[in-house]
Motif scaffolding. Structure first.
Motif, PDB file in Angstrom:
ATOM      1  N   ARG A  13     -37.214  12.585  21.056  1.00 44.47           N
ATOM      2  CA  ARG A  13     -37.140  12.146  22.446  1.00 44.47           C
ATOM      3  C   ARG A  13     -37.038  10.635  22.530  1.00 44.47           C
ATOM      4  O   ARG A  13     -37.590   9.921  21.700  1.00 44.47           O
ATOM      5  CB  ARG A  13     -38.390  12.565  23.215  1.00 44.47           C
ATOM      6  CG  ARG A  13     -38.461  14.026  23.426  1.00 44.47           C
ATOM      7  CD  ARG A  13     -39.596  14.372  24.315  1.00 44.47           C
ATOM      8  NE  ARG A  13     -39.439  15.788  24.651  1.00 44.47           N
ATOM      9  CZ  ARG A  13     -40.139  16.395  25.551  1.00 44.47           C
ATOM     10  NH1 ARG A  13     -41.040  15.756  26.229  1.00 44.47           N
ATOM     11  NH2 ARG A  13     -39.938  17.671  25.788  1.00 44.47           N
ATOM     12  N   ASP A  28     -33.933  14.380  25.353  1.00 41.32           N
ATOM     13  CA  ASP A  28     -34.465  15.289  24.355  1.00 41.32           C
ATOM     14  C   ASP A  28     -33.278  15.856  23.590  1.00 41.32           C
ATOM     15  O   ASP A  28     -32.217  16.098  24.181  1.00 41.32           O
ATOM     16  CB  ASP A  28     -35.236  16.425  25.043  1.00 41.32           C
ATOM     17  CG  ASP A  28     -36.085  17.250  24.098  1.00 41.32           C
ATOM     18  OD1 ASP A  28     -36.265  16.847  22.935  1.00 41.32           O
ATOM     19  OD2 ASP A  28     -36.571  18.310  24.526  1.00 41.32           O
ATOM     20  N   GLY A  35     -33.748  20.240  18.850  1.00 45.81           N
ATOM     21  CA  GLY A  35     -34.621  19.780  19.924  1.00 45.81           C
ATOM     22  C   GLY A  35     -35.207  20.908  20.745  1.00 45.81           C
ATOM     23  O   GLY A  35     -35.012  22.091  20.466  1.00 45.81           O
ATOM     24  N   SER A  41     -29.940  15.723  27.208  1.00 46.32           N
ATOM     25  CA  SER A  41     -29.611  15.190  25.887  1.00 46.32           C
ATOM     26  C   SER A  41     -28.731  13.961  26.114  1.00 46.32           C
ATOM     27  O   SER A  41     -28.194  13.772  27.211  1.00 46.32           O
ATOM     28  CB  SER A  41     -28.853  16.232  25.063  1.00 46.32           C
ATOM     29  OG  SER A  41     -27.531  16.383  25.561  1.00 46.32           O
TER      30      SER A  41
END
Length: 135
Positions: A13, A28, A35, A41
């Motif tokens: 993260r 993330d 993840g 993302s």
């Protein structure tokens, strides 16, 4: 002055802070790349930025045309390529007011397609942009 300051928060993260406003964005890694997929993302942000930039530039042009785009919406879909892992296509589907004239529609559509993010993305990333006029 810098645009943002970011830190790695661990567990795949990051947390980026917009310098001028103090707003933060968490990222993330996606589920399909180790993840948890609990936040945007980085490639989600690129895709969302394309739609946001297009809508913002259309908003600027709409103000000049004295057209209200309040509550216009858009959906963004990102398509990834596997080797190498990268964005291969971004689909943006706009829902705009049906009351727009054909000239206004053409002007707004051109504004969207020539926004700074659209012009900045690698030309290998296909941009599929659709405009639906509803209401």
């Amino acid at each position: 002055m810098n645009t943002a300051t970011a830190r790695y928060a661990g567990n795949l993260r990051t947390e980026a802070t917009h310098t001028a406003s103090g707003n933060t964005i968490l990222t993330d890694a996606p589920v399909d790349n180790h993840g948890r997929g609990e936040a945007f993302s980085p490639t989600d942000l690129v895709s969302a930025a394309l739609g946001s930039c297009m809508m913002t530039i259309m908003g600027i042009v709409a103000e000049r045309l004295n057209v209200d785009l309040t509550n216009a919406t858009y959906d963004v879909t990102k398509h990834m390529a596997a080797e190498p892992r990268r964005i291969r296509q971004i689909d943006v589907q706009f829902q705009l007011p049906a009351t727009l004239s054909s000239k206004e529609r053409a002007t707004l559509e051109n504004a969207a397609r020539t926004c700074p993010v659209a012009l900045s993305l690698n030309p290998e990333i296909r941009q599929e942009v659709q405009f639906e006029y509803v209401g």
